[in-house]
Design a protein around this motif. Structure first.
Motif, PDB file in Angstrom:
ATOM      1  N   MET A   1     -24.624  96.225 -37.534  1.00  6.95           N
ATOM      2  CA  MET A   1     -25.127  97.594 -37.640  1.00  6.95           C
ATOM      3  C   MET A   1     -24.385  98.525 -36.685  1.00  6.95           C
ATOM      4  SD  MET A   1     -29.205  97.204 -38.298  1.00  6.95           S
ATOM      5  CE  MET A   1     -29.405  98.921 -38.799  1.00  6.95           C
ATOM      6  N   ARG A   2     -24.017  98.039 -35.516  1.00  8.65           N
ATOM      7  CA  ARG A   2     -23.224  98.859 -34.595  1.00  8.65           C
ATOM      8  C   ARG A   2     -21.856  99.169 -35.200  1.00  8.65           C
ATOM      9  NH1 ARG A   2     -23.458  95.479 -29.440  1.00  8.65           N
ATOM     10  NH2 ARG A   2     -21.311  96.177 -29.388  1.00  8.65           N
ATOM     11  N   ALA A   3     -21.293  98.210 -35.918  1.00 13.96           N
ATOM     12  CA  ALA A   3     -19.956  98.390 -36.500  1.00 13.96           C
ATOM     13  C   ALA A   3     -19.989  99.196 -37.797  1.00 13.96           C
ATOM     14  CB  ALA A   3     -19.314  97.028 -36.753  1.00 13.96           C
TER      15      ALA A   3
ATOM     16  N   TYR B   1     -25.908 100.686 -43.609  1.00 14.48           N
ATOM     17  CA  TYR B   1     -27.296 100.203 -43.606  1.00 14.48           C
ATOM     18  C   TYR B   1     -28.257 101.317 -44.002  1.00 14.48           C
ATOM     19  CZ  TYR B   1     -26.061  95.695 -41.697  1.00 14.48           C
ATOM     20  OH  TYR B   1     -25.547  94.429 -41.544  1.00 14.48           O
ATOM     21  N   PRO B   2     -29.387 100.949 -44.643  1.00 18.05           N
ATOM     22  CA  PRO B   2     -30.358 101.965 -45.056  1.00 18.05           C
ATOM     23  C   PRO B   2     -31.119 102.518 -43.849  1.00 18.05           C
ATOM     24  CG  PRO B   2     -31.191  99.777 -45.545  1.00 18.05           C
ATOM     25  CD  PRO B   2     -29.787  99.595 -45.032  1.00 18.05           C
ATOM     26  N   HIS B   3     -31.531 103.755 -43.945  1.00 12.08           N
ATOM     27  CA  HIS B   3     -32.312 104.400 -42.890  1.00 12.08           C
ATOM     28  C   HIS B   3     -33.467 105.165 -43.538  1.00 12.08           C
ATOM     29  CE1 HIS B   3     -29.125 103.214 -40.211  1.00 12.08           C
ATOM     30  NE2 HIS B   3     -28.260 103.758 -41.042  1.00 12.08           N
ATOM     31  N   PRO B   4     -34.469 104.433 -44.056  1.00 14.21           N
ATOM     32  CA  PRO B   4     -35.576 105.102 -44.755  1.00 14.21           C
ATOM     33  C   PRO B   4     -36.337 106.061 -43.837  1.00 14.21           C
ATOM     34  CG  PRO B   4     -35.608 102.748 -45.177  1.00 14.21           C
ATOM     35  CD  PRO B   4     -34.596 102.985 -44.094  1.00 14.21           C
ATOM     36  N   ALA B   5     -36.877 107.091 -44.448  1.00  9.37           N
ATOM     37  CA  ALA B   5     -37.718 108.026 -43.709  1.00  9.37           C
ATOM     38  C   ALA B   5     -38.873 107.251 -43.075  1.00  9.37           C
ATOM     39  CB  ALA B   5     -38.247 109.097 -44.661  1.00  9.37           C
ATOM     40  N   GLY B   6     -39.225 107.629 -41.887  1.00  6.89           N
ATOM     41  CA  GLY B   6     -40.332 106.966 -41.210  1.00  6.89           C
ATOM     42  C   GLY B   6     -39.890 105.919 -40.207  1.00  6.89           C
TER      43      GLY B   6
END
Length: 195
Positions: free
Chosen positions: A76-78, A83-88
């Motif tokens: 995820m750092r790379a 990656y998904p970032h859903p609301a909430g």
């Protein structure tokens, strides 16, 4: 369970070991607890008697020497935007306390670094140690591992925690399948470079 935290040496073909490691959690992880906690890193975990569906997968792989907490965090750092970032979620950067405990993140990691197979309703398509994801009512993501046992009708059982602790059940086709993965990818899938 004595010896649960002992890590087995990593093997070239760990699928059966992953299924066995997931089965060790039955009767040990008896509570469903999605609360956010500060975890050690690497190798951090919530108390063994509690957890969520992702913890079944993370613990099984950790038992055979694969720390998904560290691997997902590094990936995820790379590749944060992959990656998904859903609301909430409120995530603005990788968080090693929770990222590996979210189904969409594990699915993304397995798709990026494992073998992604089409979900099917054919029992023979699933092998022990395969990872499967579903959407369960009311539309929530869920994850589990394919067990090394089958129902009398030949459907592979799954090991998961959907609210009552880790269990092995005939639920592979109970909900809409959204993903089917093998990790690590079979050697024939790896095409050079480091993983």
């Amino acid at each position: 369970m004595p010896g649960f935290f002992a890590v087995l040496p990593a093997r070239a073909a760990p699928a059966a070991d992953v299924a066995a490691a997931a089965r060790e959690q039955i009767g040990v992880t008896v509570l469903y607890d999605p609360s956010y906690r500060q975890l050690a890193y690497p190798g951090g975990d919530v108390p063994i008697e509690r957890g969520v569906c992702t913890d079944v997968v993370v613990r099984a792989f950790r038992r055979i020497g694969i720390d998904l907490q560290a691997l997902v965090h590094r990936d995820m750092r790379a590749a944060w935007k992959t990656y998904p970032h859903p609301a909430g979620w409120g995530s603005t950067r990788p968080d090693p306390n929770i990222d590996h405990r979210r189904v969409p993140n594990l699915a993304t990691f397995f798709a990026r670094h494992g073998q992604s197979l089409p979900p099917s309703r054919t029992p023979a398509d699933y092998a022990p140690g395969d990872i499967v994801t579903w959407t369960v009512p009311p539309g929530l993501p869920h994850i589990g591992l394919v067990a090394d046992l089958r129902s009398p009708a030949g459907v592979p059982l799954v090991i998961h925690n959907i609210g009552a602790g880790t269990r092995m059940e005939n639920r592979l086709f109970a909900w809409p399948l959204t993903g089917h993965y093998r990790y690590p990818a079979p050697a024939s899938r790896i095409t050079g470079g480091s993983r």
